[in-house]
Design a protein around this motif. Structure first.
Motif, PDB file in Angstrom:
ATOM      1  N   ASP A  42       0.806  -1.220   0.000  1.00 42.84           N
ATOM      2  CA  ASP A  42       0.000   0.000   0.000  1.00 42.84           C
ATOM      3  C   ASP A  42       0.839   1.269   0.000  1.00 42.84           C
ATOM      4  O   ASP A  42       0.406   2.304  -0.516  1.00 42.84           O
ATOM      5  CB  ASP A  42      -0.939   0.004   1.212  1.00 42.84           C
ATOM      6  N   VAL A  43       2.035   1.215   0.595  1.00 42.14           N
ATOM      7  CA  VAL A  43       2.844   2.432   0.709  1.00 42.14           C
ATOM      8  C   VAL A  43       3.868   2.571  -0.411  1.00 42.14           C
ATOM      9  O   VAL A  43       4.648   3.532  -0.404  1.00 42.14           O
ATOM     10  CB  VAL A  43       3.557   2.500   2.081  1.00 42.14           C
ATOM     11  N   LEU A  44       3.878   1.670  -1.376  1.00 43.14           N
ATOM     12  CA  LEU A  44       4.818   1.808  -2.494  1.00 43.14           C
ATOM     13  C   LEU A  44       4.676   3.154  -3.210  1.00 43.14           C
ATOM     14  O   LEU A  44       5.691   3.792  -3.531  1.00 43.14           O
ATOM     15  CB  LEU A  44       4.630   0.659  -3.481  1.00 43.14           C
ATOM     16  N   PRO A  45       3.446   3.647  -3.476  1.00 37.24           N
ATOM     17  CA  PRO A  45       3.346   4.968  -4.108  1.00 37.24           C
ATOM     18  C   PRO A  45       3.932   6.088  -3.249  1.00 37.24           C
ATOM     19  O   PRO A  45       4.395   7.101  -3.791  1.00 37.24           O
ATOM     20  CB  PRO A  45       1.838   5.156  -4.306  1.00 37.24           C
ATOM     21  N   VAL A  46       3.913   5.914  -1.931  1.00 35.31           N
ATOM     22  CA  VAL A  46       4.490   6.937  -1.053  1.00 35.31           C
ATOM     23  C   VAL A  46       5.999   7.014  -1.261  1.00 35.31           C
ATOM     24  O   VAL A  46       6.592   8.099  -1.255  1.00 35.31           O
ATOM     25  CB  VAL A  46       4.156   6.632   0.420  1.00 35.31           C
ATOM     26  N   LEU A  47       6.614   5.859  -1.454  1.00 34.62           N
ATOM     27  CA  LEU A  47       8.050   5.823  -1.724  1.00 34.62           C
ATOM     28  C   LEU A  47       8.375   6.599  -3.002  1.00 34.62           C
ATOM     29  O   LEU A  47       9.302   7.425  -3.036  1.00 34.62           O
ATOM     30  CB  LEU A  47       8.504   4.368  -1.842  1.00 34.62           C
ATOM     31  N   ALA A  48       7.601   6.361  -4.049  1.00 35.01           N
ATOM     32  CA  ALA A  48       7.822   7.082  -5.308  1.00 35.01           C
ATOM     33  C   ALA A  48       7.545   8.573  -5.147  1.00 35.01           C
ATOM     34  O   ALA A  48       8.270   9.419  -5.701  1.00 35.01           O
ATOM     35  CB  ALA A  48       6.934   6.491  -6.398  1.00 35.01           C
ATOM     36  N   PHE A  49       6.520   8.918  -4.383  1.00 36.11           N
ATOM     37  CA  PHE A  49       6.179  10.327  -4.179  1.00 36.11           C
ATOM     38  C   PHE A  49       7.283  11.055  -3.426  1.00 36.11           C
ATOM     39  O   PHE A  49       7.614  12.212  -3.742  1.00 36.11           O
ATOM     40  CB  PHE A  49       4.853  10.427  -3.425  1.00 36.11           C
ATOM     41  N   ALA A  50       7.854  10.393  -2.413  1.00 36.36           N
ATOM     42  CA  ALA A  50       8.979  11.002  -1.691  1.00 36.36           C
ATOM     43  C   ALA A  50      10.136  11.270  -2.643  1.00 36.36           C
ATOM     44  O   ALA A  50      10.808  12.312  -2.550  1.00 36.36           O
ATOM     45  CB  ALA A  50       9.420  10.091  -0.543  1.00 36.36           C
ATOM     46  N   GLY A  51      10.384  10.341  -3.574  1.00 35.34           N
ATOM     47  CA  GLY A  51      11.428  10.561  -4.576  1.00 35.34           C
ATOM     48  C   GLY A  51      11.126  11.758  -5.454  1.00 35.34           C
ATOM     49  O   GLY A  51      12.030  12.544  -5.791  1.00 35.34           O
ATOM     50  N   LEU A  52       9.855  11.924  -5.826  1.00 34.78           N
ATOM     51  CA  LEU A  52       9.470  13.093  -6.630  1.00 34.78           C
ATOM     52  C   LEU A  52       9.738  14.384  -5.861  1.00 34.78           C
ATOM     53  O   LEU A  52      10.245  15.371  -6.426  1.00 34.78           O
ATOM     54  CB  LEU A  52       7.995  12.988  -7.004  1.00 34.78           C
ATOM     55  N   LEU A  53       9.402  14.394  -4.575  1.00 34.61           N
ATOM     56  CA  LEU A  53       9.647  15.593  -3.771  1.00 34.61           C
ATOM     57  C   LEU A  53      11.140  15.897  -3.677  1.00 34.61           C
ATOM     58  O   LEU A  53      11.557  17.072  -3.732  1.00 34.61           O
ATOM     59  CB  LEU A  53       9.056  15.415  -2.372  1.00 34.61           C
ATOM     60  N   ILE A  54      11.950  14.860  -3.536  1.00 28.22           N
ATOM     61  CA  ILE A  54      13.405  15.069  -3.475  1.00 28.22           C
ATOM     62  C   ILE A  54      13.892  15.685  -4.782  1.00 28.22           C
ATOM     63  O   ILE A  54      14.729  16.603  -4.787  1.00 28.22           O
ATOM     64  CB  ILE A  54      14.115  13.730  -3.186  1.00 28.22           C
ATOM     65  N   ALA A  55      13.356  15.206  -5.907  1.00 31.86           N
ATOM     66  CA  ALA A  55      13.739  15.782  -7.198  1.00 31.86           C
ATOM     67  C   ALA A  55      13.289  17.234  -7.308  1.00 31.86           C
ATOM     68  O   ALA A  55      14.005  18.087  -7.861  1.00 31.86           O
ATOM     69  CB  ALA A  55      13.149  14.944  -8.330  1.00 31.86           C
ATOM     70  N   MET A  56      12.113  17.556  -6.781  1.00 32.53           N
ATOM     71  CA  MET A  56      11.597  18.922  -6.841  1.00 32.53           C
ATOM     72  C   MET A  56      12.470  19.892  -6.054  1.00 32.53           C
ATOM     73  O   MET A  56      12.520  21.086  -6.364  1.00 32.53           O
ATOM     74  CB  MET A  56      10.165  18.957  -6.309  1.00 32.53           C
ATOM     75  N   ARG A  57      13.154  19.366  -5.052  1.00 29.41           N
ATOM     76  CA  ARG A  57      14.006  20.233  -4.233  1.00 29.41           C
ATOM     77  C   ARG A  57      15.124  20.850  -5.066  1.00 29.41           C
ATOM     78  O   ARG A  57      15.585  21.965  -4.762  1.00 29.41           O
ATOM     79  CB  ARG A  57      14.581  19.408  -3.078  1.00 29.41           C
ATOM     80  N   ARG A  58      15.546  20.163  -6.101  1.00 24.94           N
ATOM     81  CA  ARG A  58      16.635  20.673  -6.933  1.00 24.94           C
ATOM     82  C   ARG A  58      16.226  21.935  -7.679  1.00 24.94           C
ATOM     83  O   ARG A  58      17.088  22.687  -8.146  1.00 24.94           O
ATOM     84  CB  ARG A  58      17.071  19.607  -7.929  1.00 24.94           C
ATOM     85  N   PHE A  59      14.931  22.176  -7.798  1.00 25.39           N
ATOM     86  CA  PHE A  59      14.448  23.344  -8.529  1.00 25.39           C
ATOM     87  C   PHE A  59      13.879  24.406  -7.594  1.00 25.39           C
ATOM     88  O   PHE A  59      13.164  25.302  -8.035  1.00 25.39           O
ATOM     89  CB  PHE A  59      13.390  22.911  -9.545  1.00 25.39           C
ATOM     90  N   GLY A  60      14.186  24.256  -6.312  1.00 25.71           N
ATOM     91  CA  GLY A  60      13.793  25.284  -5.360  1.00 25.71           C
ATOM     92  C   GLY A  60      12.331  25.285  -4.978  1.00 25.71           C
ATOM     93  O   GLY A  60      11.860  26.250  -4.376  1.00 25.71           O
ATOM     94  N   ARG A  61      11.609  24.223  -5.312  1.00 20.28           N
ATOM     95  CA  ARG A  61      10.200  24.156  -4.924  1.00 20.28           C
ATOM     96  C   ARG A  61      10.111  23.926  -3.418  1.00 20.28           C
ATOM     97  O   ARG A  61      10.768  23.016  -2.876  1.00 20.28           O
ATOM     98  CB  ARG A  61       9.494  23.030  -5.671  1.00 20.28           C
ATOM     99  N   PRO A  62       9.305  24.701  -2.696  1.00 21.17           N
ATOM    100  CA  PRO A  62       9.254  24.552  -1.231  1.00 21.17           C
ATOM    101  C   PRO A  62       8.804  23.162  -0.783  1.00 21.17           C
ATOM    102  O   PRO A  62       9.235  22.678   0.263  1.00 21.17           O
ATOM    103  CB  PRO A  62       8.258  25.633  -0.807  1.00 21.17           C
ATOM    104  N   GLN A  63       7.939  22.503  -1.587  1.00 22.01           N
ATOM    105  CA  GLN A  63       7.497  21.158  -1.206  1.00 22.01           C
ATOM    106  C   GLN A  63       8.643  20.158  -1.236  1.00 22.01           C
ATOM    107  O   GLN A  63       8.573  19.104  -0.593  1.00 22.01           O
ATOM    108  CB  GLN A  63       6.394  20.678  -2.150  1.00 22.01           C
ATOM    109  N   GLY A  64       9.703  20.481  -1.973  1.00 28.73           N
ATOM    110  CA  GLY A  64      10.825  19.555  -2.080  1.00 28.73           C
ATOM    111  C   GLY A  64      11.508  19.282  -0.758  1.00 28.73           C
ATOM    112  O   GLY A  64      12.114  18.218  -0.577  1.00 28.73           O
ATOM    113  N   ALA A  65      11.410  20.222   0.181  1.00 22.88           N
ATOM    114  CA  ALA A  65      12.041  20.022   1.488  1.00 22.88           C
ATOM    115  C   ALA A  65      11.417  18.875   2.266  1.00 22.88           C
ATOM    116  O   ALA A  65      12.012  18.358   3.217  1.00 22.88           O
ATOM    117  CB  ALA A  65      11.953  21.309   2.304  1.00 22.88           C
ATOM    118  N   LEU A  66      10.208  18.473   1.871  1.00 19.47           N
ATOM    119  CA  LEU A  66       9.528  17.380   2.581  1.00 19.47           C
ATOM    120  C   LEU A  66      10.068  16.008   2.197  1.00 19.47           C
ATOM    121  O   LEU A  66       9.844  15.033   2.912  1.00 19.47           O
ATOM    122  CB  LEU A  66       8.027  17.410   2.267  1.00 19.47           C
TER     123      LEU A  66
END
Length: 658
Positions: A264-288
């Motif tokens: 059930d939490v596999l999509p959460v793992l992928a979503f966390a990876g997306l947030l980490i990638a977003m951090r590279r572009f200065g998106r505030p959500q990326g810090a999560l």
């Protein structure tokens, strides 16, 4: 100001259940591993842990919900009414026939002893003997002890009721908290206007009633999974690096409740990876991203550690499904690392103009295919092991009781979306499909609403995988439990979002209420007011009182052994074992029983023999009936929604050989 205050109250109330459950589990697991899971240390550690997580998770909530006082009060009223109703109609499943009683016996043991594995006291039978079997249904015998079948999360929660002297009260309370949690997610993502309707629809759905009345693991799992969605939504609304940690932790601890939580939490793992990638572009959500990943790893890691240390035979039994999930997790981590490294290139890519419409069409096509599945597929399985053969026999027995052709290979999995339609109604399924198609279209078109990305991924992934392979004995309401953690609340959430898109007119709202609420209520009415397996607590207490204090209990009949071995050991406090039977016989051979009786007597104990009939125990002493239970049990329906209950009678006979 009043609108803002009501929204904050509803937002906070809907976060308290998952955070409190997570805090209790975090404190309880180390105590159980150390053999110190007892009321005082659990309260001294569990309450502060729960309070700390609740404080951290509810402070500085953003403006995520706009609710009137009546809407917030309505949600609370539905939750309270659900809890009270299910407490009045609670089940008393103590005799081990299916999973709830296994959880009840698991709970009774750790509440009374505070440790695992379960000791078998072989010395009370004169020492180990090949003819003695200490395991039973739901309890594995291994390395001179007995290990319960399931994960320790739910029993650690249910133990609260045992310590307070109300062992059947915790499941209804958890059911009420689940109503709060689901309504909170609906209010965040679809608007508080539809939260009360969603709460009522959820609360009256038969699978929710069913799993809120006795010791199932699905409701605690639901609280954690939907609580994680609520925490993630609030973190995205008001980013702060630390807010990702409790969200990930709550998601991860779902594995401590059910091994299926790993899927059930596999999509959460992928979503966390997306947030980490977003951090590279200065998106505030990326810090999560990193804190969420850390929390997820910690929670899921604790779950897998508990499975390895406390439920290793169960983990081995599930290895064929757990190993692929672990490999998928590893693959997602690798893809996450590659995606983060390639983010500057990937961000410049744009989906083709036809992708949004194609994605929406694919959602509709998938749901249509699942609904049409019975017309072109019949799911079967030939027995390959002892469990499969038991399922084969059980399905044939149920088919006979339902007046259906006998074919034990049938699994009825092709009907899974029809099961959903039974319990939430076809209008909810249609509305949820429309909402999912709209959301996929919008997300592929311009990436909005971003707050829906994770909920849609979790609901979509788990719903599809569950409906394709429910992996459960297909009689109802039993099989309905598979739909509880994600499928039913997820479709209700999506249906609420679809209603939000409709014109805001009174007649529209009235029609929506009828379409959404009436079908599940009609399905539930046949069983909602009939509690099952009542009287078991009194019957068990009376039976235990009749077994001599210095008894060593030998169970000579198969069904009685499956049902009562752990109950006698855990609730009666007497050493218990089954006597091994020869092939194709349900009764232990008399010479073996007499030999074991002599060994028990030589050990200074009182030999007691239990069976299902007087004739099974009378060769060893005067037969006394110690249980004559007459009650109701769940219906076992295969092709129609359940609309009633069946009778159940259980007898136990005892012979004391002095």
């Amino acid at each position: 100001m009043e609108l803002d205050r009501s929204g904050r109250v509803l937002a906070a109330l809907s976060l308290v259940p998952p955070l409190a459950v997570a805090g209790w589990l975090l404190a309880g697991l180390p105590l159980l591993l150390l053999g110190r899971f007892a009321p005082l240390p659990a309260v001294l550690l569990g309450l502060p842990a729960a309070a700390l997580l609740c404080w951290a998770g509810t402070r500085r909530l953003g403006k995520g919900i706009e609710a009137t006082p009546w809407q917030a009060a309505g949600v609370v009223a539905v939750a309270v009414a659900s809890g009270v109703f299910n407490a009045v109609m609670h089940s008393e499943q103590l005799i081990v026939r299916r999973d709830p009683a296994t959880y009840a016996q698991y709970t009774a043991w750790i509440a009374g002893h505070g440790s695992l594995p379960i000791t078998v006291q072989a010395q009370a039978f004169g020492g180990p003997d090949p003819a003695l079997a200490f395991g039973s249904v739901g309890f594995y015998e291994a390395a001179g002890a007995v290990t319960p079948q399931f994960m320790p999360g739910p029993p650690m929660l249910f133990a609260i009721g045992s310590w307070l002297g109300v062992p059947f009260a915790v499941p209804p309370v958890l059911g009420a908290l689940a109503v709060l949690t689901v309504a909170g997610v609906v209010a965040r993502l679809a608007g508080a206007r539809w939260a009360v309707l969603a709460a009522v629809t959820f609360a009256v759905s038969l699978p929710i009633l069913y799993t809120s009345r006795t010791t199932f693991s699905e409701i605690p799992s639901l609280i954690l999974l939907f609580g994680g969605l609520a925490l993630t939504h609030d973190a995205l609304e008001r980013p702060g690096w630390w807010r990702g940690l409790p969200a990930g932790l709550v998601f991860g601890l779902a594995v401590l409740v059910r091994v299926d939580g790993l899927r059930d939490v596999l999509p959460v793992l992928a979503f966390a990876g997306l947030l980490i990638a977003m951090r590279r572009f200065g998106r505030p959500q990326g810090a999560l991203g990193l804190p969420m990943l850390a929390g997820l790893a910690a929670g899921a890691g604790l779950g897998m550690l508990a499975a390895y240390l406390l439920a290793r035979p169960y983990l081995s039994y599930l290895s064929s499904s757990v190993r692929p999930l672990l490999l998928i997790c590893a693959a997602v981590l690798v893809l996450m690392a590659i995606g983060t490294a390639a983010a500057p290139v990937l961000v410049r890519l744009r989906p083709p103009t036809w992708a949004p419409a194609a994605g929406a069409g694919l959602v509709a096509l998938l749901m249509a295919g699942l609904y049409a599945r019975p017309w072109f597929q019949t799911v079967t399985r030939d027995p390959a092991n002892e469990d499969d053969r038991r399922t084969f026999t059980m399905i044939e027995q149920i088919q006979g009781a339902n007046g259906l052709p006998l074919d034990g290979t049938r699994l009825y999995f092709e009907d899974s979306l029809h099961w959903v339609a039974w319990y939430v109604g076809l209008p909810v399924v249609v509305l949820a499909t429309i909402a999912a198609a709209l959301l996929v279209r919008r997300l592929l078109r311009d990436g909005t609403p971003f707050a829906w990305l994770l909920p849609l991924a979790v609901i979509g992934w788990t719903t599809v995988t569950t409906l394709l392979r429910p992996e459960i004995t297909p009689d109802h309401p039993w099989a309905a439990r598979r739909l509880v953690p994600i499928v039913i609340p997820g479709l209700i959430l999506l249906a609420a979002y679809a209603l939000r898109e409709l014109p805001k007119r009174r007649w529209v709202a009235a029609v929506a209420v009828l379409l959404v609420l009436v079908p599940p209520a009609v399905t539930s009415i046949g069983t909602a007011f009939t509690p099952v397996e009542r009287g078991e607590a009194v019957a068990v207490e009376a039976m235990c009182a009749k077994i001599p204090p210095q008894a060593s209990v030998l169970i000579v009949e198969r069904v009685t052994g499956d049902r009562f071995t752990q109950l006698v050991r855990g609730m009666c406090g007497r050493p218990a074992a089954q006597v091994e039977r020869v092939a194709d016989s349900d009764i232990a051979p008399e010479p073996e029983v007499r030999r074991l009786i002599a060994r028990v007597r030589a050990a200074g104990r009182v030999p007691v023999v239990l069976g299902a009939e007087a004739g099974q125990v009378s060769p060893y002493g005067p037969a006394t009936q110690v249980m004559a239970l007459v009650t109701r049990q769940d219906e076992r329906s295969l092709v129609d929604p359940p609309n009633g209950t069946w009778g159940l009678g259980i007898e136990v006979w005892m012979a004391v050989t002095r």
